[in-house]
Design a protein around this motif. Structure first.
Motif, PDB file in Angstrom:
ATOM      1  N   ALA A 239       0.797  -1.080   0.354  1.00  0.00           N
ATOM      2  CA  ALA A 239      -0.278  -0.134   0.188  1.00  0.00           C
ATOM      3  C   ALA A 239       0.864   1.226  -0.073  1.00  0.00           C
ATOM      4  CB  ALA A 239      -0.984   0.332   1.219  1.00  0.00           C
ATOM      5  N   ARG A 240       1.931   1.635   1.239  1.00  0.00           N
ATOM      6  CA  ARG A 240       2.828   2.554   1.032  1.00  0.00           C
ATOM      7  C   ARG A 240       3.709   2.485  -0.788  1.00  0.00           C
ATOM      8  NH1 ARG A 240       7.153   2.606   4.032  1.00  0.00           N
ATOM      9  NH2 ARG A 240       7.198   0.083   4.446  1.00  0.00           N
ATOM     10  N   TYR A 241       3.948   1.360  -1.380  1.00  0.00           N
ATOM     11  CA  TYR A 241       4.315   1.571  -2.823  1.00  0.00           C
ATOM     12  C   TYR A 241       3.778   1.953  -3.771  1.00  0.00           C
ATOM     13  CZ  TYR A 241       6.141   0.274  -7.031  1.00  0.00           C
ATOM     14  OH  TYR A 241       5.840  -0.138  -8.556  1.00  0.00           O
ATOM     15  N   VAL A 242       2.465   1.091  -3.332  1.00  0.00           N
ATOM     16  CA  VAL A 242       1.535   1.958  -4.196  1.00  0.00           C
ATOM     17  C   VAL A 242       0.723   3.433  -3.902  1.00  0.00           C
ATOM     18  CG1 VAL A 242      -0.975   2.204  -5.290  1.00  0.00           C
ATOM     19  CG2 VAL A 242       0.208  -0.392  -4.612  1.00  0.00           C
ATOM     20  N   HIS A 243       1.355   4.336  -3.065  1.00  0.00           N
ATOM     21  CA  HIS A 243       1.187   5.804  -2.892  1.00  0.00           C
ATOM     22  C   HIS A 243       2.304   5.905  -3.654  1.00  0.00           C
ATOM     23  CE1 HIS A 243      -0.094   9.463  -1.099  1.00  0.00           C
ATOM     24  NE2 HIS A 243       1.358   9.129  -0.579  1.00  0.00           N
ATOM     25  N   ARG A 244       3.376   5.474  -3.207  1.00  0.00           N
ATOM     26  CA  ARG A 244       4.407   5.961  -3.974  1.00  0.00           C
ATOM     27  C   ARG A 244       5.202   6.286  -5.478  1.00  0.00           C
ATOM     28  NH1 ARG A 244       9.960   4.709   0.449  1.00  0.00           N
ATOM     29  NH2 ARG A 244       9.112   4.654   2.011  1.00  0.00           N
ATOM     30  N   ALA A 245       4.565   5.343  -5.766  1.00  0.00           N
ATOM     31  CA  ALA A 245       5.018   5.201  -6.996  1.00  0.00           C
ATOM     32  C   ALA A 245       3.703   6.329  -7.435  1.00  0.00           C
ATOM     33  CB  ALA A 245       5.025   3.811  -7.452  1.00  0.00           C
ATOM     34  N   GLY A 246       2.076   6.266  -7.163  1.00  0.00           N
ATOM     35  CA  GLY A 246       1.431   6.884  -7.769  1.00  0.00           C
ATOM     36  C   GLY A 246       0.333   5.925  -8.980  1.00  0.00           C
ATOM     37  N   ILE A 247       1.238   5.121  -8.572  1.00  0.00           N
ATOM     38  CA  ILE A 247      -0.093   4.265  -9.552  1.00  0.00           C
ATOM     39  C   ILE A 247      -1.523   4.512  -9.435  1.00  0.00           C
ATOM     40  CG2 ILE A 247      -0.245   1.167  -9.554  1.00  0.00           C
ATOM     41  CD1 ILE A 247       2.097   0.970  -8.467  1.00  0.00           C
ATOM     42  N   LYS A 248      -2.047   4.724 -10.779  1.00  0.00           N
ATOM     43  CA  LYS A 248      -3.551   4.818 -11.328  1.00  0.00           C
ATOM     44  C   LYS A 248      -4.202   3.338 -11.345  1.00  0.00           C
ATOM     45  CE  LYS A 248      -2.587   9.063 -10.307  1.00  0.00           C
ATOM     46  NZ  LYS A 248      -3.500   9.066  -8.947  1.00  0.00           N
ATOM     47  N   ASN A 249      -3.299   2.416 -12.306  1.00  0.00           N
ATOM     48  CA  ASN A 249      -4.050   1.252 -12.391  1.00  0.00           C
ATOM     49  C   ASN A 249      -3.957   0.221 -11.646  1.00  0.00           C
ATOM     50  OD1 ASN A 249      -4.887  -0.891 -13.897  1.00  0.00           O
ATOM     51  ND2 ASN A 249      -3.361  -1.155 -15.430  1.00  0.00           N
ATOM     52  N   ILE A 250      -5.372  -0.014 -10.652  1.00  0.00           N
ATOM     53  CA  ILE A 250      -5.162  -0.966  -9.597  1.00  0.00           C
ATOM     54  C   ILE A 250      -4.897  -2.345  -9.329  1.00  0.00           C
ATOM     55  CG2 ILE A 250      -6.740  -1.108  -7.744  1.00  0.00           C
ATOM     56  CD1 ILE A 250      -5.194   1.150  -7.719  1.00  0.00           C
ATOM     57  N   ASN A 251      -5.392  -2.962 -11.284  1.00  0.00           N
ATOM     58  CA  ASN A 251      -6.123  -4.361 -11.607  1.00  0.00           C
ATOM     59  C   ASN A 251      -4.366  -4.273 -11.792  1.00  0.00           C
ATOM     60  OD1 ASN A 251      -8.387  -4.233 -10.906  1.00  0.00           O
ATOM     61  ND2 ASN A 251      -8.988  -2.724 -13.222  1.00  0.00           N
ATOM     62  N   SER A 252      -3.272  -4.203 -12.121  1.00  0.00           N
ATOM     63  CA  SER A 252      -2.182  -4.342 -12.445  1.00  0.00           C
ATOM     64  C   SER A 252      -1.128  -5.158 -11.540  1.00  0.00           C
ATOM     65  CB  SER A 252      -1.562  -3.779 -13.880  1.00  0.00           C
ATOM     66  OG  SER A 252      -1.405  -2.559 -12.697  1.00  0.00           O
ATOM     67  N   ILE A 253      -1.748  -4.267 -10.607  1.00  0.00           N
ATOM     68  CA  ILE A 253      -0.564  -4.366  -9.084  1.00  0.00           C
ATOM     69  C   ILE A 253      -0.598  -5.586  -8.684  1.00  0.00           C
ATOM     70  CG2 ILE A 253      -0.877  -3.671  -6.749  1.00  0.00           C
ATOM     71  CD1 ILE A 253      -2.341  -1.265  -6.522  1.00  0.00           C
ATOM     72  N   ASN A 254      -1.506  -6.480  -8.657  1.00  0.00           N
ATOM     73  CA  ASN A 254      -1.028  -7.992  -7.973  1.00  0.00           C
ATOM     74  C   ASN A 254      -0.750  -8.574  -9.555  1.00  0.00           C
ATOM     75  OD1 ASN A 254      -1.992  -8.070  -5.440  1.00  0.00           O
ATOM     76  ND2 ASN A 254      -4.384  -8.194  -6.006  1.00  0.00           N
TER      77      ASN A 254
ATOM     78  N   LYS B 264     -12.807  -2.110   4.244  1.00  0.00           N
ATOM     79  CA  LYS B 264     -13.536  -3.437   4.854  1.00  0.00           C
ATOM     80  C   LYS B 264     -12.223  -4.601   3.807  1.00  0.00           C
ATOM     81  CE  LYS B 264     -17.487  -4.684   3.440  1.00  0.00           C
ATOM     82  NZ  LYS B 264     -19.948  -4.530   3.329  1.00  0.00           N
ATOM     83  N   LEU B 265     -12.797  -5.617   4.323  1.00  0.00           N
ATOM     84  CA  LEU B 265     -12.361  -6.977   4.007  1.00  0.00           C
ATOM     85  C   LEU B 265     -12.785  -7.456   3.269  1.00  0.00           C
ATOM     86  CD1 LEU B 265      -9.757  -7.902   7.069  1.00  0.00           C
ATOM     87  CD2 LEU B 265      -9.293  -6.723   5.223  1.00  0.00           C
ATOM     88  N   GLN B 266     -12.390  -8.035   1.968  1.00  0.00           N
ATOM     89  CA  GLN B 266     -13.575  -9.070   0.784  1.00  0.00           C
ATOM     90  C   GLN B 266     -12.747 -10.084   1.225  1.00  0.00           C
ATOM     91  OE1 GLN B 266     -14.619  -5.878  -1.607  1.00  0.00           O
ATOM     92  NE2 GLN B 266     -16.521  -5.301  -0.223  1.00  0.00           N
ATOM     93  N   GLY B 267     -12.706 -10.999   1.657  1.00  0.00           N
ATOM     94  CA  GLY B 267     -11.785 -12.019   1.741  1.00  0.00           C
ATOM     95  C   GLY B 267     -10.535 -11.871   0.910  1.00  0.00           C
ATOM     96  N   ARG B 268     -10.159 -11.942  -0.576  1.00  0.00           N
ATOM     97  CA  ARG B 268      -8.905 -11.438  -1.146  1.00  0.00           C
ATOM     98  C   ARG B 268      -9.124 -10.256  -1.457  1.00  0.00           C
ATOM     99  NH1 ARG B 268      -9.006 -14.988  -6.921  1.00  0.00           N
ATOM    100  NH2 ARG B 268      -8.682 -17.530  -5.624  1.00  0.00           N
ATOM    101  N   SER B 269      -7.843  -9.506  -1.180  1.00  0.00           N
ATOM    102  CA  SER B 269      -7.668  -7.786  -1.778  1.00  0.00           C
ATOM    103  C   SER B 269      -7.039  -7.414  -3.398  1.00  0.00           C
ATOM    104  CB  SER B 269      -6.705  -7.420  -0.337  1.00  0.00           C
ATOM    105  OG  SER B 269      -6.441  -6.099  -0.417  1.00  0.00           O
ATOM    106  N   SER B 270      -7.936  -6.409  -3.146  1.00  0.00           N
ATOM    107  CA  SER B 270      -7.140  -6.213  -4.574  1.00  0.00           C
ATOM    108  C   SER B 270      -6.339  -4.646  -5.328  1.00  0.00           C
ATOM    109  CB  SER B 270      -8.565  -6.616  -6.183  1.00  0.00           C
ATOM    110  OG  SER B 270      -9.702  -5.835  -6.119  1.00  0.00           O
ATOM    111  N   LEU B 271      -7.415  -3.798  -3.509  1.00  0.00           N
ATOM    112  CA  LEU B 271      -7.100  -2.220  -3.469  1.00  0.00           C
ATOM    113  C   LEU B 271      -6.418  -1.856  -1.955  1.00  0.00           C
ATOM    114  CD1 LEU B 271     -11.000  -0.824  -4.003  1.00  0.00           C
ATOM    115  CD2 LEU B 271      -8.624  -1.602  -5.750  1.00  0.00           C
ATOM    116  N   TYR B 272      -5.199  -1.484  -2.599  1.00  0.00           N
ATOM    117  CA  TYR B 272      -4.230  -0.805  -0.918  1.00  0.00           C
ATOM    118  C   TYR B 272      -4.531  -0.065  -0.108  1.00  0.00           C
ATOM    119  CZ  TYR B 272      -2.615  -5.785  -2.852  1.00  0.00           C
ATOM    120  OH  TYR B 272      -1.983  -6.718  -3.138  1.00  0.00           O
ATOM    121  N   TYR B 273      -4.970   0.435   0.800  1.00  0.00           N
ATOM    122  CA  TYR B 273      -5.048   1.183   1.650  1.00  0.00           C
ATOM    123  C   TYR B 273      -4.033   1.201   2.746  1.00  0.00           C
ATOM    124  CZ  TYR B 273      -9.110   0.853  -0.566  1.00  0.00           C
ATOM    125  OH  TYR B 273     -10.687   1.269  -1.401  1.00  0.00           O
ATOM    126  N   ARG B 274      -3.261   2.623   2.694  1.00  0.00           N
ATOM    127  CA  ARG B 274      -2.477   2.890   4.289  1.00  0.00           C
ATOM    128  C   ARG B 274      -3.172   2.960   5.180  1.00  0.00           C
ATOM    129  NH1 ARG B 274       1.056   7.768   2.695  1.00  0.00           N
ATOM    130  NH2 ARG B 274      -0.859   8.802   2.335  1.00  0.00           N
TER     131      ARG B 274
END
Length: 441
Positions: A24-39, A170-180
Motif C-alpha cells: 500500500a505504501r509502495y502504490v502511494h509512492r509510485a502513484g500507480i493508477k491502474n489498480i488492477n495491475s498491482i497483483n 473493509k476486508l472482502q476475502g481477497r484484496s485487490s485494493l491497497y490502503y495505507r
C-alpha cells in the motif's frame, strides 16, 4: 512496470508490518493508477485478489524489492505475513506445503482452512491501535498495519492494554485494493473493537494477544505434534486433572475450563456453552492425531492451564519426579521391529527420547536402520506394546522394489507393517515422489 521504478520506490518494510501494508505504501509512492495491475505485476497473479494474511506470489515480489534492502522471500514470509502464527501447531508436511504455495503465484483459497476452522468470525475491517500508530508516526514518520493486530481473536493491544479500533478499510476475502494506515483509513473517531473493558478482561486478552504476537514472530521448527500433546498431558497431571493417575478426568477439566471461558464468551460467543462439559475444541488438542488444529485453540488452552494452581505435593506433583535416565530403562538390548530388515533381533537400538506422561515413561527407540518406535513403561515397571513412530532409509529401497516388481500400494504397505495412509505420509517425509498407486496386471 519499469525496473528502475521498482528499485527506487519500493519502501523498506517496518517491524511486524503486514506485506499488504508495504505494498500500500509502495502504490502511494509510485502513484500507480491502474489498480488492477498491482497483483499481476508484484505477485504474478492472474486474478486481481490476494489474501492479506497468507498471500501468494512471495517469490515474485521478493524479486521486486531493491537488492540493497537484502530481504529474501523467506524473510517476507516470516516477518511480514501470518504464516508463523497459522502454522505454529500444524504437522511438518502441511506447513511445508503452505509455505510452497505462498512462494508460488497460485490461488490462495486453499490456505483459508488454517483460520476458518476456528469458532471466531473473521474481522470485516482492518484494525489498528491508536497508541501504536502515534508511536509509529513519531518513530518512522508514518503509520502502518501491524500483522498481529489483524488476527481475528486479537482485540486488544498488549503493549498499551487498550482495545483495538476498526479502520474504514473493509476486508472482502481477497484484496485487490491497497490502503495505507493513514488519517483517511484510521480516523480518531473510529469505533473500538471492544467497549467498556474491565481490568480482569484486559489482563487475559492482553496475555492472549501477547502470545499471539510472539508466535507470529517465531520461525517454527519441524517439531513433532505428538510432543505438544505430551506437554499438555504433563501439565494436566501436574494441575490435578488426572483420575487415579491413569486417565484424564474430563468432568473436572470441563468444569474448570468452562469457568475460565465464562468471562470470554462476550468476545468469542462460541468457545464455551456454560455447561460443565469439556468443549470439543479442547478435546481435539488432546487427541493422538490432533494435527492442524487452529493456533488460537492452543493459546487459549495454554493460558487456561497457566492460570490453574498446581496440585499439592502429597498428590504427586510431576515436577518432583526424578529426571529419567537411560540407565534406568531395563531390558537392553532392545529389539528393532522393522519388518524390512533381515535380522531385527540383532540390530543396534538406542533411546532417543524419554519423558513422563502422567505417572508413566514414554520412551522413543531408534534402530541403526533409522526405524523408530515408542513404548511406555508403566509405573509397575511393565512395558506396553511397541508402537510405530517413524520409518527410515529401509523404506526407500522397499518402495523402489515395489515399483520394480509391480506391487499394489496395499501390498507395499502391508509388507512394511503400515496402512496405506501412513505409508504415503512416510514416503513424503523421506522425499519419495514415486509410489505404487494401482495394482498392475
Amino acid at each position: 512496470m519499469p525496473r528502475q521504478l521498482r528499485l527506487t520506490q519500493f519502501p523498506q518494510p517496518y517491524p511486524d508490518e503486514l506485506l499488504y501494508s508495504v505494498v500500500a505504501r509502495y502504490v502511494h509512492r509510485a502513484g500507480i493508477k491502474n489498480i488492477n495491475s498491482i497483483n499481476s505485476s508484484l505477485f504474478g497473479l492472474n486474478h486481481n485478489g490476494n489474501l492479506i494474511d497468507l498471500p501468494s506470489g512471495i517469490m515474485r515480489i521478493a524479486s521486486v524489492i531493491p537488492e540493497g534492502q537484502n530481504i529474501s522471500a523467506d524473510e517476507i514470509v516470516s516477518d511480514h505475513t501470518l504464516f508463523n502464527f497459522h502454522t505454529a501447531y500444524t504437522d511438518i508436511s502441511y506447513r511445508r506445503k503452505v509455505y510452497r504455495d505462498m512462494l508460488a503465484s497460485g490461488s490462495p483459497d486453499k490456505r483459508t482452512a488454517l483460520r476458518r476452522k476456528t469458532l471466531i468470525a473473521a474481522p470485516k475491517y482492518l484494525r489498528f491501535c491508536p497508541a501504536c500508530q502515534s508511536h509509529m508516526i513519531e518513530t518512522f514518520g508514518e503509520a502502518y498495519w501491524r500483522r498481529d493486530q489483524q488476527l481475528a481473536h486479537v482485540v486488544v493491544c498488549p503493549t498499551h492494554r487498550i482495545s483495538l479500533s476498526y479502520s474504514h478499510v473493509k476486508l472482502q476475502g481477497r484484496s485487490s485494493l491497497y490502503y495505507r494506515a493513514d488519517d483517511t483509513s484510521c480516523h480518531t473517531d473510529t469505533k473500538a473493537v471492544i467497549d467498556n473493558l474491565l481490568d480482569k478482561e484486559i489482563d487475559v486478552l492482553s496475555r492472549i494477544a501477547k502470545r499471539s504476537r510472539q508466535l507470529s514472530q517465531i520461525v517454527q521448527e519441524d517439531r513433532i505434534i505428538d510432543d505438544i500433546r505430551t506437554i499438555y498431558l504433563d501439565l494436566l497431571h501436574s494441575k490435578g486433572f488426572f483420575r487415579a493417575q491413569k486417565q484424564i478426568n474430563k468432568n473436572t477439566i470441563g468444569i474448570a475450563l468452562q469457568k475460565y471461558l465464562a468471562s470470554l464468551v462476550r468476545f468469542w460467543p462460541n468457545i464455551g456453552d456454560g455447561t460443565s462439559d469439556t468443549p470439543t475444541w479442547a478435546l481435539l488438542l488432546l487427541k493422538k492425531q490432533g494435527f492442524n488444529t487452529p493456533t488460537f485453540y492452543h493459546i487459549l488452552f495454554q493460558d487456561f492451564l497457566a492460570q490453574q494452581p498446581d496440585v499439592k505435593a502429597s498428590q504427586g506433583r510431576i515436577d518432583r519426579k526424578p529426571k529419567p535416565k537411560q540407565a534406568d530403562i531395563q531390558g537392553k538390548p532392545w529389539k528393532c521391529y522393522n519388518p524390512l530388515i533381515s535380522d531385527p533381533a540383532h540390530a543396534k537400538v538406542r533411546i532417543t527420547n524419554i519423558r513422563y506422561v502422567g505417572p508413566d515413561l514414554r520412551i522413543r527407540f531408534c534402530c541403526s536402520c533409522e526405524y523408530e518406535y515408542i513404548r511406555r513403561k508403566n509405573s509397575d515397571g511393565m512395558f506396553t506394546k511397541a508402537k510405530f513412530y517413524s520409518f527410515g532409509k529401509s523404506l526407500i529401497s522397499h518402495i523402489a522394489r515395489a515399483i520394480q516388481e509391480g506391487w499394489a500400494l496395499k501390498k507395499t504397505a502391508r509388507l512394511a507393517g503400515l496402512n496405506t495412509k501412513t505409508l504415503l505420509k512416510q514416503a513424503e517425509k523421506l522425499g519419495i515422489t514415486e509410489v505404487p498407486t494401482v495394482r498392475r496386471q
